[in-house]
Design an enzyme around this catalytic site. Structure first.
Site, mmCIF file in Angstrom:
data_model
loop_
_atom_site.group_PDB
_atom_site.id
_atom_site.type_symbol
_atom_site.label_atom_id
_atom_site.label_comp_id
_atom_site.label_asym_id
_atom_site.label_seq_id
_atom_site.Cartn_x
_atom_site.Cartn_y
_atom_site.Cartn_z
ATOM 1 N N GLU A 174 0.825 -1.204 0.000
ATOM 2 C CA GLU A 174 0.000 0.000 0.000
ATOM 3 C C GLU A 174 0.862 1.258 0.000
ATOM 4 O OE1 GLU A 174 -2.592 -0.730 3.345
ATOM 5 O OE2 GLU A 174 -3.672 -2.323 2.301
ATOM 6 N N HIS A 376 -17.105 -10.559 7.020
ATOM 7 C CA HIS A 376 -15.787 -9.941 7.228
ATOM 8 C C HIS A 376 -14.977 -10.728 8.247
ATOM 9 C CE1 HIS A 376 -13.087 -6.583 8.832
ATOM 10 N NE2 HIS A 376 -12.695 -6.806 7.596
ATOM 11 N N HIS A 377 -13.724 -11.002 7.882
ATOM 12 C CA HIS A 377 -12.775 -11.662 8.787
ATOM 13 C C HIS A 377 -11.514 -10.819 8.870
ATOM 14 C CE1 HIS A 377 -14.491 -15.958 7.809
ATOM 15 N NE2 HIS A 377 -15.197 -15.339 8.727
ATOM 16 N N GLU A 378 -11.339 -10.068 9.943
ATOM 17 C CA GLU A 378 -10.067 -9.353 10.110
ATOM 18 C C GLU A 378 -9.134 -10.265 10.902
ATOM 19 O OE1 GLU A 378 -8.433 -6.328 8.946
ATOM 20 O OE2 GLU A 378 -7.049 -7.812 9.739
ATOM 21 N N HIS A 449 -8.423 -8.349 1.414
ATOM 22 C CA HIS A 449 -7.661 -7.127 1.695
ATOM 23 C C HIS A 449 -6.317 -7.508 2.300
ATOM 24 C CE1 HIS A 449 -10.345 -3.517 1.079
ATOM 25 N NE2 HIS A 449 -10.916 -4.528 0.461
ATOM 26 N N GLU A 450 -5.325 -6.652 2.066
ATOM 27 C CA GLU A 450 -3.933 -6.982 2.388
ATOM 28 C C GLU A 450 -3.620 -8.379 1.846
ATOM 29 O OE1 GLU A 450 -6.056 -6.137 5.197
ATOM 30 O OE2 GLU A 450 -5.761 -4.086 4.563
ATOM 31 N N GLU A 468 -7.606 -6.215 -2.620
ATOM 32 C CA GLU A 468 -7.135 -4.841 -2.465
ATOM 33 C C GLU A 468 -5.717 -4.817 -3.031
ATOM 34 O OE1 GLU A 468 -7.130 -1.669 1.203
ATOM 35 O OE2 GLU A 468 -6.177 -3.595 1.493
ATOM 36 N N GLU A 474 -9.056 4.170 1.422
ATOM 37 C CA GLU A 474 -8.933 4.325 2.876
ATOM 38 C C GLU A 474 -7.772 5.242 3.252
ATOM 39 O OE1 GLU A 474 -8.251 0.435 4.557
ATOM 40 O OE2 GLU A 474 -6.447 0.101 3.398
#
Ligand code: NOJ
Ligand code: CA
Length: 664
Positions: A174, A376-378, A449-450, A468, A474
């Site tokens: 990023e 969603h899974h962070e 994401h990431e 992402e 963001e």
């Protein structure tokens, strides 16, 4: 051609392995020449287009732990050539039909020394670039290997300009891109690495079909060549592999213009077709209990301002219905967001909702309203904790009718069995692959994401709808400039779709000010391809504040029949037209950097003898991304393929057009 000459052409058999060899294969259109040489016991390749040298003699080889590298003392046992031509249909994407046409040469190599290790190198020449990979066949001497480095060179004119982001940095992928001469690339940079050569050609170095291996970064070596620097494991090794083993493809995309690069299809073509039925996969436009957290209205964490409550979820589901949006992401619904969530990765639970979030109620309501939830899974990169729960977590969502998940891997490294590992290391690559395959089992689509970089594996696993993997919206509120989104179409987006989280209309927000005009937020739906496209702002900005502009987000599709690159220069502007998948309408998106400019668009890509109503969403005449973001003009015009469209873009602005086919 007689049988024997055919056989001779196909198999160049040699009684004795050759110590010297030179052969050139050409792309199907004969414009790209890929020369393979064996000289002094080493394998080299070089690449020309239209007779101009683009990649000078570059060496190939592999370094192994506690053994001599497979690099020198090589001989050619045989070489085999073939041509391949097929046309295939994508499940979703930027184009429905893709042609995969290449010429190939495979070198079967053996060492001349006592070890007699075997190596195969397969090269392909396409009309839009070249690719090669190492294939290590099974051999008597060993069943597995530890690769300590890959020694693939890409010897590009050092005065070429490369657009790069640094590798091995805390924010993974990023970062903002910097253009600089290749001779400055003495630190590892990520791929796709897009390069403009002094001959005016555009190249992009990347990889395809990354499985069970570290991801490739690039750095100049002492030979003034860019060389593969494979992301290491924590013990410094690059990959532990069992034989037979194929490395990912090393890819050199080649184009005459920067715009031509943007429709390069090599990555998908270098991946296998799906091995099972993926017709259940559906691209998706979705809103989210999301941006409200970024601007501080709501929180991921439990408390007064908790975002993911049952009540909010129902409100957002209703809003989806009113706004014509099919999906809803809900972040911050599960236990693990208390306090500093970046520290909770070891205990986050993926099946326990917070007290004020009732998964049964929400999922039943979503089902009743016909809205697809996006789970969603962070993970914060705590892989052990996530993998322990993975099957159960996917099952939990599938049982609730949730068939989309956005997993996240915030944090600079992954934590695996107490070790810190790079996301892009072999262990990371294996983990992400595990999630994609397990998700497929439960008919779940992913928006990672990431993530690790895209290498075209979505051809084989179309349930990997998007990712992402670049600096996204963001980062607005100070860390993004308009030029970023005029660079990524030529760099990051060459590796596949991106969830940029477009459509923030609250551009003047004091907490998180967006460095774009309002019209430009619409352009992104066309300029940044993603098979899961977010309408990222809160519903009131679509319904109450800017309903006229919102109409474009409602209308724009997420999967395309074809893509026509119109105009662009890396870091300055980018304009693209796309036709709706299985539809008749065309859409155009355009963005500019910090400079205002006017573009004249030739509409000759439209169908013959048909009129279209152009719905144009453009910057108002006084718009500016710094102090007049909201000035927008929405107008309609009748056009046909003979017309040109003149459109002005404000500094940091852009435009979107829907070309609605009128019935003759
Ligand atoms: C980073 C992701 O990119 C963002 O979309 C997400 O909301 C946060 N992590 C929290 O998971
Ligand atoms: Ca992110």
């Amino acid at each position: 051609m007689g049988f024997f000459s055919w056989l001779k052409r196909l198999f160049l058999w040699h009684k004795k392995p050759l110590l010297e060899y030179e052969h050139e294969i050409f792309s199907p259109d004969n414009r790209i020449g890929l020369k393979i040489q064996l000289k002094g016991g080493q394998v080299f390749y070089s690449v020309k287009k239209d007779g101009k040298l683009l990649v000078d003699d570059s060496a190939l080889g592999l370094a192994l732990r506690s053994e001599k590298p497979i690099l020198k003392n090589l001989s050619l046992v045989r070489a085999r050539e073939k041509e391949f031509d097929e046309t295939w249909e994508t499940v979703w994407g930027e184009a429905k039909i893709i042609r995969n046409h290449y010429r190939e040469i495979t070198l079967y190599i053996s060492e001349t020394t006592a070890e007699k290790r075997l190596l195969t190198v397969r090269f392909r020449a396409f009309n839009d670039g070249v690719a090669f990979r190492y294939e290590i066949p099974p051999q008597p001497a060993f069943q597995n290997l530890t690769i300590s480095e890959e020694l693939s060179e890409f010897k590009i004119d050092n005065n070429s300009i490369a657009w790069h982001i640094p590798a091995y940095q805390p924010d993974r992928y990023e970062y903002n891109y910097t253009p600089s001469p290749v001779y400055e690339l003495t630190h590892s940079v990520h791929t796709p690495l897009t390069i403009e050569t002094p001959t005016g050609h555009f190249l992009s170095l990347h990889e395809a079909a990354l499985y069970n291996y570290g991801s490739m970064t690039l750095r100049l070596n002492r030979n003034h060549a860019l060389m593969s620097d494979i992301t290491p494991l924590s013990d410094g090794m690059k990959a532990y592999v069992e034989l037979p083993f194929n490395t990912p493809w090393r890819v050199i995309m080649i184009a005459d213009t920067a715009m031509d690069l943007t429709v390069n299809r090599m990555l998908l073509n270098l991946n296998d077709p799906p091995r099972e039925d993926f017709s259940w996969v559906k691209p998706l436009k979705f809103m989210g209990i999301w941006w409200a957290m970024f601007v501080g209205e709501w929180t991921w964490a439990p408390g007064e301002r908790h975002g993911a409550t049952t009540a909010h979820a129902k409100e957002y589901i209703d809003a989806c219905n009113r706004l014509g949006i099919d999906g809803l992401l809900i972040e911050g619904w599960n236990n693990g967001w208390e306090g500093d969530w970046l520290q909770n990765g070891n205990t986050t639970n993926f099946t326990q909702p917070m007290d004020d979030f009732d998964m049964d109620t929400v999922s039943e309501y979503a089902k009743k309203c016909g809205v697809s939830l996006v789970g969603h899974h962070e993970t914060v990169g705590f892989i052990d904790n996530y993998e322990r729960q993975l099957e159960e977590a996917y099952q939990y969502y599938a049982n609730h009718g949730v068939h989309y998940i956005k997993p996240g891997y915030a944090g600079s490294m992954m934590t695996i069995q107490g070790r810190k590992e790079y996301h892009h290391s072999q262990i990371g690559v294996l983990h992400y692959q595990k999630t994609v395959e397990l998700a497929a089992k439960y008919h779940i689509c992913l928006d990672i994401h990431e993530p690790i970089k895209g290498t075209g594996i979505e051809r084989t696993f179309p349930n990997l709808l998007t990712r992402e993997g670049a600096r996204g919206q963001e980062y607005e509120g100070g860390a993004l400039s308009p030029s970023h989104t005029t660079i990524i179409p030529f760099t990051r987006l060459l590796s596949g779709g991106m969830d940029y989280t477009s459509g923030i209309f609250d551009v003047t927000n004091f907490t998180k000010r967006i460095a774009t005009t309002l019209a430009r937020q619409l352009a992104y739906y066309v300029t940044i391809f993603s098979a899961m496209q977010m309408a990222a702002d809160r519903p009131r900005f679509y319904e109450k504040e800017f309903p006229a502009a919102y109409k474009f987000i409602r209308d724009v599709p997420v999967s395309w029949e074809e893509t026509v690159p119109l105009l662009g220069r890396i870091g300055e502007y980018y304009v693209v037209a796309r036709k709706e998948r299985d539809g008749e309408d065309w859409f155009i998106g355009g963005v500019t950097n910090e400079d205002a400019r006017r573009v004249r668009l030739n509409l000759n890509f439209l169908d013959d003898g048909v009129s279209y109503e152009a719905e144009i969403y453009r910057d108002g005449d006084t718009a500016h991304y710094r102090d007049n973001q909201l000035a927008i003009m929405i107008e309609t015009r009748k056009v046909s393929k003979r017309d040109f469209l003149d459109i002005w873009m404000a500094a940091g602005g852009g435009f979107a057009v829907r070309l609605k086919r009128l019935q003759p």
